[in-house]
Motif scaffolding. Structure first.
Motif, PDB file in Angstrom:
ATOM      1  N   SER A   1      -8.314   2.936   7.107  1.00 54.81           N
ATOM      2  CA  SER A   1      -7.486   3.946   6.439  1.00 54.81           C
ATOM      3  C   SER A   1      -7.023   3.465   5.057  1.00 54.81           C
ATOM      4  O   SER A   1      -6.512   4.249   4.273  1.00 54.81           O
ATOM      5  N   PHE A   2      -7.207   2.170   4.796  1.00 57.99           N
ATOM      6  CA  PHE A   2      -6.739   1.639   3.502  1.00 57.99           C
ATOM      7  C   PHE A   2      -7.870   1.209   2.568  1.00 57.99           C
ATOM      8  O   PHE A   2      -7.667   1.093   1.373  1.00 57.99           O
TER       9      PHE A   2
ATOM     10  N   LEU B   1      -1.013  -3.693   0.164  1.00 55.01           N
ATOM     11  CA  LEU B   1      -0.478  -3.422   1.497  1.00 55.01           C
ATOM     12  C   LEU B   1       0.978  -3.844   1.601  1.00 55.01           C
ATOM     13  O   LEU B   1       1.377  -4.900   1.112  1.00 55.01           O
TER      14      LEU B   1
ATOM     15  N   SER C   1       1.557   0.085   5.251  1.00 54.79           N
ATOM     16  CA  SER C   1       1.398   1.224   4.362  1.00 54.79           C
ATOM     17  C   SER C   1       0.862   0.687   3.042  1.00 54.79           C
ATOM     18  O   SER C   1       0.835  -0.528   2.828  1.00 54.79           O
TER      19      SER C   1
ATOM     20  N   GLY D   1       3.618  -2.327  11.450  1.00 56.82           N
ATOM     21  CA  GLY D   1       3.126  -1.165  10.717  1.00 56.82           C
ATOM     22  C   GLY D   1       2.683  -1.580   9.321  1.00 56.82           C
ATOM     23  O   GLY D   1       3.082  -2.642   8.826  1.00 56.82           O
TER      24      GLY D   1
ATOM     25  N   LYS E   1      10.594  -4.010   5.281  1.00 52.76           N
ATOM     26  CA  LYS E   1       9.294  -3.888   4.625  1.00 52.76           C
ATOM     27  C   LYS E   1       9.116  -5.058   3.654  1.00 52.76           C
ATOM     28  O   LYS E   1      10.056  -5.416   2.945  1.00 52.76           O
TER      29      LYS E   1
ATOM     30  N   ALA F   1      -6.651   0.639  11.382  1.00 52.70           N
ATOM     31  CA  ALA F   1      -5.727   0.525  10.254  1.00 52.70           C
ATOM     32  C   ALA F   1      -6.500   0.201   8.970  1.00 52.70           C
ATOM     33  O   ALA F   1      -6.302   0.836   7.934  1.00 52.70           O
TER      34      ALA F   1
ATOM     35  N   SER G   1       3.911  -4.471   4.538  1.00 55.09           N
ATOM     36  CA  SER G   1       4.013  -4.668   5.983  1.00 55.09           C
ATOM     37  C   SER G   1       5.376  -4.211   6.493  1.00 55.09           C
ATOM     38  O   SER G   1       6.369  -4.268   5.764  1.00 55.09           O
ATOM     39  N   GLU G   2       5.398  -3.746   7.732  1.00 56.69           N
ATOM     40  CA  GLU G   2       6.659  -3.356   8.363  1.00 56.69           C
ATOM     41  C   GLU G   2       6.940  -4.284   9.535  1.00 56.69           C
ATOM     42  O   GLU G   2       6.041  -4.608  10.311  1.00 56.69           O
TER      43      GLU G   2
ATOM     44  N   GLU H   1       1.225   0.675  -1.091  1.00 56.72           N
ATOM     45  CA  GLU H   1       2.078   1.026  -2.233  1.00 56.72           C
ATOM     46  C   GLU H   1       1.541   0.320  -3.463  1.00 56.72           C
ATOM     47  O   GLU H   1       1.311  -0.886  -3.425  1.00 56.72           O
TER      48      GLU H   1
END
Lengths: 259, 321
Positions: free
Chosen positions: B28-29, B126, B120, B118, B140, B25, B128-129, B122
């Motif tokens: 990827s960020f 980061l 992502s 999860g 989120k 993870a 979080s999910e 934005e």
């Protein structure tokens, strides 16, 4: 041996749970009950005090609306008294904000040992007890499956990935107990009657000498961006067993190549 | 994002699965991915951490008989002091991971986001999910304060995959003496005997719930799990009742499992259980009550008594083999 137990009063998990649409925090209206997870800590505390031959169990709890019904349940089990921190400024507190409040309360009580559940049933962050220990400057042993005390130390079987570790800590310390560690007693009728007159000290954030900005939503420094329905998993085939359902399971396991 | 650090637990030179998941993870960020590790074997673990995307490994060394929480948290705090805070610190939600994250949170006065499933990005940060209400809704969230954001992430949220990274730079970092908070000492380590695979790694999980009726009937769950080379699991109800140890618990307060097949025996499907197993590829449920929630997510649901279905199933599988 004086033991403080951190307990949480939560909305009944069997009921309908909802988030407040504006704050995205759990709706806590109506009656709150003692978190089932906490009954193990209360029972353990009662047993440790008994084994030590003296002392008492004090409950420490934080609630937004002076709620005491969950505390009465734990008092009915045998705890001697409770400290309830209730303040509008606490609404929206995160785990760290909660730990700051509990740390200030525990400092007033000065117990030999603090017990807590590994995590609450509603928020289940599982970090508050360790944050509490760090704020107090105490050792902590988490995920206890067995707890014994001597006058100056606590011995814990701590759950690990592989089995368990035997951990010995000096007192004072924070210990979190897993469910099933002891069998919680049911409050007796006598206990329930006695609980009605047991002292519950109600304190505010100011009473504890804390700044309102350090706790509650202001202190949480996190925000909910969105709440959406998750992708749903569809139900498959439902069969009623008429003596041959096991064959249907075998066929399914063959189909997915498990057999 | 420039830098993300991952708390990388390892044992005898082998990083934990969740550490490798978090590296997948992290890379990827962010371009720079640091892995903070400790314990004997940490040096050997560095190569694997590099393969999975760590560009730098911080080795705090052996913690001896200390619990990792206070001292590893202090080591990370000192590292932040020296090198500046990363954008995020990713921590696996394990027994020791939660201790380190909690200690560090209080030490730095930074909040922790927990039970993340999860991530992502934005606006350069980061998000979080979180699976809430039994996984029926996804929430989120993000941090609004100063970095580092501390993210506690549940196992199985990402797939571990080697990135073909080269040997990482390895830096030794100090393990500070934290005084009283480090008072708890490990006096002995006990490994529980386990004949099959680990619960959260198993391809087949057979779990039992209250519908088994009594602790003795859990033997049926264990026998079926054994026949299928799987691991036995449990609902919270029977762990709370003391029938099986906490280490068997699947669900919100227990382990997350994603096996090829999950067989739920006498489990009604409380939301707190379903969130831990609904990621299974296939779900088979056996329950007497046709209105049990577990049937809403089962691929094959059997409305029947576990006490009659399980013994027959066990015999049929034995005959099959």
């Amino acid at each position: 041996m004086n033991v403080a137990v951190c307990v949480k009063q939560i909305p009944d998990p069997a009921g309908e749970l909802a988030l407040d649409p504006s704050t995205h925090t759990l709706v806590r209206e109506g009656k709150l009950i003692l978190d089932d997870s906490d009954s193990y800590g209360v029972e353990m505390a009662l047993q440790l005090v008994e084994a030590a031959g003296g002392g008492e169990v004090t409950l420490v709890s934080m609630a937004p609306n002076n709620e005491t019904s969950g505390l009465r349940t734990a008092l009915a089990m045998g705890a001697a008294k409770a400290v309830l921190i209730s303040d509008e400024a606490l609404a929206g507190s995160d785990a760290l904000g909660t730990a700051k409040v509990l740390a200030a309360a525990v400092s007033r009580i000065q117990p030999d040992l603090v017990l807590a559940a590994t995590e609450s049933t509603d928020g289940y962050t599982g970090t508050t007890p360790v944050q509490l220990a760090e704020l107090l400057g105490w050792p902590a042993v988490t995920f206890a499956k067995k707890v014994e005390v001597s006058p100056d130390s606590v011995t814990v079987q701590r759950q690990t990935e592989a089995g368990y570790d035997e951990v010995v800590s000096p007192l004072p310390a924070v210990v979190t107990v897993t469910a099933g560690v002891v069998e919680p007693r049911y409050p007796s009728f006598k206990g329930i009657m006695a609980a009605r007159s047991k002292p519950v000290e109600e304190l505010t954030v100011a009473d504890l000498g804390l700044e309102a900005s350090a706790v509650g939503a202001a202190g949480a420094r996190q925000e909910v961006i969105s709440v959406q329905a998750a992708e749903e998993r569809k139900a498959g085939e439902i069969v009623t067993d008429e003596g041959d359902a096991h064959q249907r399971i075998v066929a399914y396991l063959e189909q997915i190549k498990v057999l | 994002m420039d830098r993300i650090w991952v708390l990388a637990e390892q044992r005898d030179g082998e990083p934990s699965t969740v550490a490798l998941e978090l590296l997948a993870a992290a890379r990827s960020f962010a371009g720079t991915v640091g892995a903070v590790t400790w314990g004997s074997g940490a040096a050997e673990a560095a190569a694997t951490l590099g393969e999975h995307g760590a560009t730098k490994v911080y080795d705090a060394g052996d913690v001896g008989d200390s619990l990792p929480g206070p001292r590893v948290a202090a080591a990370i705090a000192a590292l932040i002091e020296a090198e500046g805070a990363p954008d995020a610190l990713l921590v696996g939600q394990t027994y020791d991971g939660r201790d380190v994250a909690g200690r560090l949170s209080a030490r730095l006065d930074r909040p922790v986001l927990t039970n993340i499933v999860g991530l992502s990005a934005e606006d350069g940060a980061l998000v979080s999910e979180h699976a809430i209400f039994g996984g029926t809704q996804v929430l989120k969230a993000r941090f609004t304060g100063e970095s580092p954001g501390i993210f506690l992430i549940r196992a199985k949220s990402f797939a571990a995959e080697p990135a073909g990274g080269g040997a990482p730079e390895v830096a030794s970092i100090e393990l500070p003496d934290t005084g009283a908070t480090d008072g708890a000492k490990v006096k002995g380590r006990h490994e529980e005997e386990r004949s099959g695979p680990q619960l959260d790694e198993a391809a087949v999980v057979v779990s039992g719930g209250r519908g088994l009726g009594s602790a003795e009937h859990y033997a049926l769950v264990e026998e079926l799990a054994g026949l299928l080379h799987g691991a036995p699991g449990a609902s919270r109800a029977i762990v709370d009742a003391g029938w099986v140890p906490y280490s068997h618990q699947v669900g919100q307060t227990g382990k997350t499992v994603k096996p090829t097949v999950y067989i739920a025996c006498g489990i009604s499907g409380a939301t707190q259980h379903m969130v831990g197993m609904k990621g299974a590829k296939n779900i088979i449920a056996i329950n007497k009550d046709e209105s049990a929630p577990i049937f809403t997510i089962a691929d094959l649901g059997v409305v029947g008594d576990v006490h009659t279905v399980l013994p027959k199933l066990i015999e049929a599988i034995k005959a099959h083999q």
